[in-house]
Design a protein around this motif. Structure first.
Motif, short mmCIF file in Angstrom:
data_model
loop_
_atom_site.label_atom_id
_atom_site.label_comp_id
_atom_site.label_asym_id
_atom_site.label_seq_id
_atom_site.Cartn_x
_atom_site.Cartn_y
_atom_site.Cartn_z
N GLY A 240 0.79 -1.24 0.00
CA GLY A 240 0.00 0.00 0.00
C GLY A 240 0.82 1.27 0.00
O GLY A 240 0.27 2.37 0.24
N SER A 242 2.42 3.05 -2.45
CA SER A 242 2.21 4.06 -3.50
C SER A 242 0.97 4.90 -3.21
O SER A 242 1.01 6.13 -3.34
CB SER A 242 2.03 3.39 -4.87
OG SER A 242 3.08 2.51 -5.08
N GLU A 243 -0.12 4.25 -2.79
CA GLU A 243 -1.35 5.00 -2.50
C GLU A 243 -1.14 5.95 -1.33
O GLU A 243 -1.58 7.11 -1.36
CB GLU A 243 -2.52 4.04 -2.15
CG GLU A 243 -2.91 3.09 -3.26
CD GLU A 243 -2.08 1.80 -3.28
OE1 GLU A 243 -0.93 1.82 -2.80
OE2 GLU A 243 -2.57 0.80 -3.79
N THR A 247 -1.35 10.04 -1.73
CA THR A 247 -2.32 10.82 -0.93
C THR A 247 -1.59 11.88 -0.11
O THR A 247 -2.04 13.03 -0.01
CB THR A 247 -3.11 9.88 0.01
OG1 THR A 247 -3.64 8.83 -0.78
CG2 THR A 247 -4.23 10.60 0.71
N ALA A 564 -3.40 4.98 3.33
CA ALA A 564 -3.51 6.31 2.72
C ALA A 564 -4.47 7.15 3.57
O ALA A 564 -5.64 6.79 3.74
CB ALA A 564 -4.05 6.18 1.30
#
Ligand code: SF4
Length: 895
Positions: A240, A242-243, A247, A564
């Motif tokens: 998770g 990259s997300e 954000t 995020a």
């Protein structure tokens, strides 16, 4: 004989040694890894909180004292009748981080497995539910990855929303000792207030309340921009990323964006970020300022994200570290004390867990859905959906948001059962059945502190009156309801063994919480159990200091999760309102049922107070030392004003501790709206809005009395004007402020002595010795019983600087006529007056400290050598440093 036990206050979980050789002597346990012998001021004063005065000594049903068998039968039959008519979901329990793990375990088992109601929640919901939810999202389980030993290994300490100097003092002292040893270590405080923890800090970021998520999202962006990410760790052990980064970059892509959103300078933000990069051994310690918010869970994950991004987790000397509030908040999490948990860190999200717990307990009525979290629970009581609630070791009429609504809901609830150690609390005032429980020093069991360390609390004294252990009371009620076979425990060791066995049951490593190594303990081994950090199993036979060190976590993939998270727009503060922050103070604990019994602990802050910036005070017409009324649509609170530039303009602070037992209107949570974090259900206890007006009451009254008179006089005195109560060494002091009409005085500036006598008579006080200085508007009187002072009263239109310690000493001895006359001056013959006590351990006042500074003491060590202040628990050292700084700067101005 010496016995080791654990302090009952904060989540640091300090070890204590009790020595019975000459009375009960308590000291810090030099062998306990939480404190290595240190105790803070609250722990040091524990012995002063013991004794039968004010204790609940016998069960009561509908106001009548009854036997235990009658009380148990009544509880069981009334609960059964409600369940028969309305179903199991109509009954609930509200528990506490003050309970021992064994008490918690049987309470949870009775409700969730046998009665069949999932509505069991705990006051821990108010302090760390957001951290639990954040841990579960990031790690797949509620694990604290680090340990206290990381403090000595770290080089940078970031304190976020945590006034550790007052609320986790012994850990703060460990940090300070490290800093003293090596001043190149860094302490950074992130807090809207300049708290005592800022003394000696390298950097204080007085950010806009609630903007910490933006600050940590900015840090994540900055780490990426500066190429400071641990790509190997991110790739191998997380998901998770990259997300989460995308954000963060949207809102907090530049330092300038962050600075603007947090109301900080770009230099301050850059200094924090640089420090995080430069010091790989960084510990981020966070507490209620993070958790008690509508985005508390997101804030926890924003912090964890930064540590995951740099691979600084589960490693020596670094990591995110949640500081729990209560002594056994962690133990409650372990047994499933939260309404969304089941037991042994299992919850309702997987059928397999529900079946497993049902099978292990052989439970006839296992719950399959989560129950009401605290705020929803009391709303269900208010609606009438919950018709019976059993509250143990906590005081929701004081501590819940919208506390007046909670009070009204309990008053209207058909059955309120309260188990407690003291006879009068604001919640007991709403109870139908009151059950006397044993308290700290009388009960036996285990607690788990902030670093997952399970320690024994041991009984040091016999139970007073008819008080019984909570686990016994619960098991007796279970038996009376037909579940005897499943609650037939021989003692806490037996319960602990079952709790450990459940954690191990069908656990092949997928559940972090595993006490398989402790499930075979004999009673003697349980008695001798040394502090140990869970898990305790074949992989970690001696417990585990750190978790996640191998890059393995408890999510389905085994990888830690980035989450995020984005900063929501804060609600505007209404015109004419200030933003209200609430929190703890150095010398008190929760609703003062224990610390309020120690005179020494009421000298530092004696009354409910309001801290406000001088600019705001000027606009609002408030004066330092005057009274203020805080109000909004939910309720009102009265407090003594303290002007301070430590408070940001537009914001103010009040303490959480005062109740109806100690003040007329000192409950701050009546002002806090019941807004919760949608993920964790934790109330946002730090973001109320209030209007503030000066409270101008003409007459100031000091009434000092023998404790025997307190029960009769307090209800009379607290019902009009302003009142606060403080225990003194031998007496109780009421500080009252009354409007003229309350005293029914004649118009004009002078006092009408006859009417004053009438007022005193209405309180049952017959003054024998009076001193009236009517032209000055003063009135002083003393009443005697059997030649001894029973009460004295001082009334004046302006503040009197009375020598309270001297007055207190005049009780319990025969006084000559000249001594009686001296008494009415309010001063001893030496003329010594009173100033605030800074060092509670040695009762050293601000005036003496300032005098010593003026005479040449320029460090807290020199003050300690001369006055002893700061040389025991050290909790006052930040204030000593602040006094030195302010006195020296005053001297500089004079020159
Ligand atoms: S820091 Fe103080 S209150 Fe907390 S456990 Fe230790 S002695 Fe008790």
């Amino acid at each position: 004989m010496q016995l080791q036990s654990t302090c009952p206050y904060c989540g640091v979980g300090c070890g204590i040694v009790a020595d019975h050789q000459s009375g009960l002597q308590l000291s810090g346990d030099k062998e306990h890894p939480a404190n290595y012998g240190r105790l803070c001021v609250k722990g040091s004063a524990l012995a002063q909180t013991l004794g039968e005065q004010g204790r609940l000594l016998a069960p009561k049903v509908d106001g009548q004292t009854v036997s235990w068998s009658e009380a148990i039968d009544t509880v069981a039959s009334r609960l059964s009748a409600i369940i028969a008519q309305y179903g199991p979901g109509s009954v609930a329990m509200y528990l506490s981080g003050q309970l021992l793990t064994e008490d918690y375990y049987v309470a949870n088992k009775l409700m969730k497995g046998f009665i069949g109601s999932p509505h069991v929640d705990t006051n821990s919901r108010l302090c760390m539910a957001s951290t639990v939810a954040g841990h579960k999202r990031a790690f797949g389980a509620d694990i604290v990855p680090g340990c206290y030993a990381d403090i000595e290994l770290a080089r940078c300490y970031i304190l976020v929303g945590a006034n550790m100097a007052w609320n986790h003092p012994v850990l703060f002292q460990r940090i300070q000792a490290c800093k003293q040893q090596d001043p190149s270590r860094k302490i950074i405080v992130i807090d809207p207030r300049r708290s005592a923890s800022c003394e000696g800090a390298d950097l204080h970021l007085a950010l806009k309340p609630g903007s910490d998520l933006l600050l940590f999202n900015g840090l994540l962006s900055f780490l990426a921009k500066e190429n400071q990410l641990d790509h190997d760790f991110i790739l191998a052990h997380t998901q998770g990323f990259s997300e989460a980064l995308a954000t963060a970059q949207q809102q907090a892509g530049t330092i300038e964006q962050v600075a603007l959103g947090c109301d900080l300078t770009a230099e301050q933000v850059a200094a924090l970020y640089r420090c995080f990069i430069d010091e790989p051994l960084t510990l981020t310690l966070f507490s209620q300022g993070v958790n008690q918010a509508q985005n508390g869970t997101d804030k926890v994950n924003a912090i964890i994200n930064c540590h995951l991004a740099t691979g600084r987790i589960g490693k020596a000397g670094c990591g995110p570290f949640s500081l729990t509030g209560q002594p056994n908040a962690m133990g409650g999490r372990e047994v499933g004390g939260l309404a969304n948990q089941l037991a042994a860190h299992m919850d309702y999200s997987q059928n397999a867990d529900i079946e497993l717990v049902q099978e292990f307990w052989q439970a006839p009525n296992i719950c399959r859905q989560p129950g009401y979290k605290a705020v929803d629970l009391f709303t269900a009581v208010e609606r009438g959906d919950v018709k019976a609630i059993w509250i143990m070791a906590t005081n929701p009429v004081v501590s819940m948001p919208e506390a007046d609504r909670v009070k009204a809901a309990l008053q209207a609830c058909p059955l309120v059962i309260v188990s407690d150690i003291v006879s009068h609390t604001d919640t007991i005032a709403c109870a139908d059945i009151v059950l006397p429980a044993t308290g700290w020093s009388e009960k036996d069991g285990t607690v788990t502190n902030s670093e997952r360390r399970i320690s024994r609390q041991r009984a040091l004294l016999p139970a007073p009156g008819l008080a019984r252990h909570d686990w016994q009371i619960i098991c007796d009620v279970a038996a009376a309801m037909g579940f005897a076979e499943h609650f037939n425990y021989s003692g806490p060791a037996d319960i602990f063994a079952e709790h450990a066995a459940l954690s191990a049951y069908k656990n092949s490593g997928q559940r972090a919480f595993d006490l398989s190594g402790l499930m075979q303990l004999t009673v003697q081994q349980y008695q001798d159990l040394a502090p140990v950090q869970w898990p305790v199993n074949s992989k970690y036979p001696d417990g585990a200091s750190r978790l996640g060190s191998d890059g393995q976590f408890y999510t389905a993939s085994g990888k830690a999760g980035f989450i995020a998270v984005s900063q929501q727009q804060a609600a505007d503060v209404a015109a004419d309102h200030l933003l209200l922050n609430t929190g703890r103070i150095r010398d008190q604990w929760h609703s003062m049922t224990r610390t309020g019994r120690a005179a020494a602990l009421l000298q530092h802050r004696a009354e409910p107070f309001l801290e406000v910036h001088p600019q705001d005070a000027e606009q609002l017409g408030l004066t330092d030392g005057g009274l203020a009324r805080l109000s909004n649509s939910l309720g009102q609170m009265d407090a003594r004003v303290r002007l301070t530039e430590a408070q940001r303009s537009g914001e103010c602070f009040v303490p959480i501790h005062w109740t109806d037992q100690f003040s007329s209107q000192g409950r701050c949570d009546v002002l806090v709206p019941a807004l919760v974090d949608p993920v964790s259900g934790q109330p946002a206890l730090k973001q109320a809005q209030v209007k503030i007006l000066p409270l101008n009451l003409h007459w100031q009254v000091w009434l000092m009395l023998k404790p025997e008179l307190d029960e009769q006089l307090w209800p009379l005195c607290r019902s009009s004007g302003y009142a606060s109560k403080q225990k003194q060494s031998q007496t109780v002091l009421y500080q009252l402020e009354l409007a003229e009409m309350d005293l029914a005085l004649a118009a004009g500036t002078g006092l009408d002595a006859a009417r004053l006598q009438l007022w005193l008579s209405s309180l049952g006080i017959q003054p024998e010795l009076c001193s009236q200085a009517l032209t000055l508007g003063h009135y002083r009187a003393a009443a005697f019983q059997a030649e001894q002072l029973s009460c004295c009263v001082f009334i004046s239109p302006e503040p009197l600087n009375l020598a309270l310690e001297y007055l207190d000493q005049q009780f319990n001895k025969e006084l000559s006529l000249s001594e009686r006359r001296q008494l009415l001056t309010g001063r001893s013959r030496s003329g010594e007056a009173q100033s605030a006590v800074i060092c509670s351990c040695f009762q050293v006042c601000e005036a003496s400290i300032c005098a010593a500074i003026r005479q040449g003491c320029q460090s807290y060590q020199q003050l300690g050598q001369r006055l002893k202040c700061g040389t025991n628990c050290g909790s006052c050292i930040p204030e000593l440093k602040a006094l030195i700084a302010s006195e020296l700067s005053l001297q500089g101005e004079r020159l």
